[in-house]
Motif scaffolding. Structure first.
Motif, PDB file in Angstrom:
ATOM      1  N   GLY A  67       0.832  -1.192   0.000  1.00 15.01           N
ATOM      2  CA  GLY A  67       0.000   0.000   0.000  1.00 15.01           C
ATOM      3  C   GLY A  67       0.868   1.243   0.000  1.00 15.01           C
ATOM      4  O   GLY A  67       2.002   1.218   0.493  1.00 15.01           O
ATOM      5  N   LYS A  68       0.344   2.306  -0.568  1.00 13.18           N
ATOM      6  CA  LYS A  68       1.077   3.576  -0.562  1.00 13.18           C
ATOM      7  C   LYS A  68       0.992   4.201   0.819  1.00 13.18           C
ATOM      8  O   LYS A  68      -0.056   4.206   1.456  1.00 13.18           O
ATOM      9  N   ASP A  78       3.190  -4.812   3.114  1.00 15.32           N
ATOM     10  CA  ASP A  78       2.422  -5.346   4.238  1.00 15.32           C
ATOM     11  C   ASP A  78       2.709  -6.837   4.401  1.00 15.32           C
ATOM     12  O   ASP A  78       2.939  -7.317   5.508  1.00 15.32           O
ATOM     13  N   TYR A  79       2.694  -7.575   3.302  1.00  9.47           N
ATOM     14  CA  TYR A  79       2.976  -9.014   3.306  1.00  9.47           C
ATOM     15  C   TYR A  79       3.700  -9.376   2.024  1.00  9.47           C
ATOM     16  O   TYR A  79       3.378  -8.839   0.965  1.00  9.47           O
ATOM     17  N   GLU A 111      10.765   5.396  -1.937  1.00  9.12           N
ATOM     18  CA  GLU A 111      11.309   4.308  -1.128  1.00  9.12           C
ATOM     19  C   GLU A 111      10.248   3.253  -0.852  1.00  9.12           C
ATOM     20  O   GLU A 111       9.058   3.488  -1.056  1.00  9.12           O
ATOM     21  N   MET A 112      10.719   2.088  -0.404  1.00 10.13           N
ATOM     22  CA  MET A 112       9.832   1.035   0.079  1.00 10.13           C
ATOM     23  C   MET A 112      10.135   0.853   1.571  1.00 10.13           C
ATOM     24  O   MET A 112      11.270   1.031   2.008  1.00 10.13           O
ATOM     25  N   ILE A 113       9.091   0.477   2.321  1.00 11.98           N
ATOM     26  CA  ILE A 113       9.208   0.313   3.765  1.00 11.98           C
ATOM     27  C   ILE A 113       8.664  -1.059   4.155  1.00 11.98           C
ATOM     28  O   ILE A 113       7.654  -1.508   3.614  1.00 11.98           O
ATOM     29  N   ILE A 114       9.321  -1.680   5.130  1.00  6.38           N
ATOM     30  CA  ILE A 114       8.847  -2.942   5.709  1.00  6.38           C
ATOM     31  C   ILE A 114       9.082  -2.866   7.221  1.00  6.38           C
ATOM     32  O   ILE A 114      10.024  -2.216   7.663  1.00  6.38           O
ATOM     33  N   ILE A 178       3.655   3.611   8.702  1.00  4.39           N
ATOM     34  CA  ILE A 178       3.191   2.227   8.837  1.00  4.39           C
ATOM     35  C   ILE A 178       1.939   2.170   9.709  1.00  4.39           C
ATOM     36  O   ILE A 178       0.953   1.507   9.362  1.00  4.39           O
ATOM     37  N   THR A 179       1.971   2.857  10.831  1.00  5.55           N
ATOM     38  CA  THR A 179       0.832   2.858  11.760  1.00  5.55           C
ATOM     39  C   THR A 179      -0.399   3.471  11.110  1.00  5.55           C
ATOM     40  O   THR A 179      -1.514   2.959  11.256  1.00  5.55           O
ATOM     41  N   SER A 180      -0.202   4.547  10.364  1.00  8.21           N
ATOM     42  CA  SER A 180      -1.323   5.166   9.658  1.00  8.21           C
ATOM     43  C   SER A 180      -1.937   4.182   8.661  1.00  8.21           C
ATOM     44  O   SER A 180      -3.166   4.074   8.560  1.00  8.21           O
ATOM     45  N   PHE A 181      -1.098   3.440   7.944  1.00  8.49           N
ATOM     46  CA  PHE A 181      -1.584   2.440   6.994  1.00  8.49           C
ATOM     47  C   PHE A 181      -2.403   1.372   7.722  1.00  8.49           C
ATOM     48  O   PHE A 181      -3.491   1.002   7.279  1.00  8.49           O
TER      49      PHE A 181
END
Length: 191
Positions: A67-68, A78-79, A111-114, A178-181
């Motif tokens: 997700g953006k 997310d997964y 960027e990408m985040i995990i 991340i938390t907002s998502f």
């Protein structure tokens, strides 16, 4: 498995052709800590997420749900999971590279985040090594969710030609995204 045979398909919906097999991989890979199917459905109904499937010939070999970020500059993974019989062949790395290329070219993201579990357990350390091998960078900030006993750290992968131009490198700021998502993903349950 030849890389030339692999194809990344990205959808903004859960379709009947690709989602059933991707769902099986998702359930097998994330027995604990996965979002319930109704939440996943809701995420797609509300256009919060993308489904990515890696097709080897006609079989789904791997999947990801992304997700953006709210800031519009990052893709949150997310997964991400590889079907058991395809593991150990570099398919996970192939998928991460394909996602990075897609996010940079199609969405113009920076960027990408995990998020990864921070506790030093063998399975957690194995996941961290995978993401590091894919080029992700670890942040120092350790995040604790109110509703989950594990602690987490954010990792990020710059997608810009100049990595110093990454949208955010601060772990605490990444966890705000991340938390907002996650809040957006679960929000409808309260209505």
């Amino acid at each position: 498995m030849e890389a030339e045979q692999l194809k990344l398909i990205t959808l903004d919906r859960l379709d009947e052709k690709w989602w059933p097999e991707a769902r099986r991989i998702y359930h097998q890979s994330f027995e604990h800590g996965r979002k319930p199917d109704r939440i996943i459905k809701q995420m797609f109904d509300r256009k919060l997420s993308f489904l990515h499937v890696v097709v080897d010939k006609s079989a789904v070999a791997a999947m990801a749900i992304t997700g953006k970020a709210e800031n519009g500059k990052a893709l949150i993974i997310d997964y991400l999971a590889v079907k058991e019989e395809y593991r150990g062949r570099g398919l996970g790395e192939w998928l991460v590279k394909a996602l990075a290329s897609w996010a940079a070219s199609e969405l113009q993201l920076e960027e990408m985040i995990i998020e990864v579990e921070s506790e030093h357990l063998p399975e957690n350390d194995l996941r961290k090594r995978f993401w590091l091998k894919c080029g992700f960078r670890m942040t120092d900030y350790v995040h604790t969710y109110k509703w989950i006993p594990e602690t987490y750290q954010a990792m990020y992968l710059p997608l810009t030609p100049d990595p110093s131009q990454a949208a955010v490198e601060d772990g605490q700021a990444l966890f705000q995204q991340i938390t907002s998502f996650h809040h957006q993903s679960f929000r409808e349950l309260n209505n």
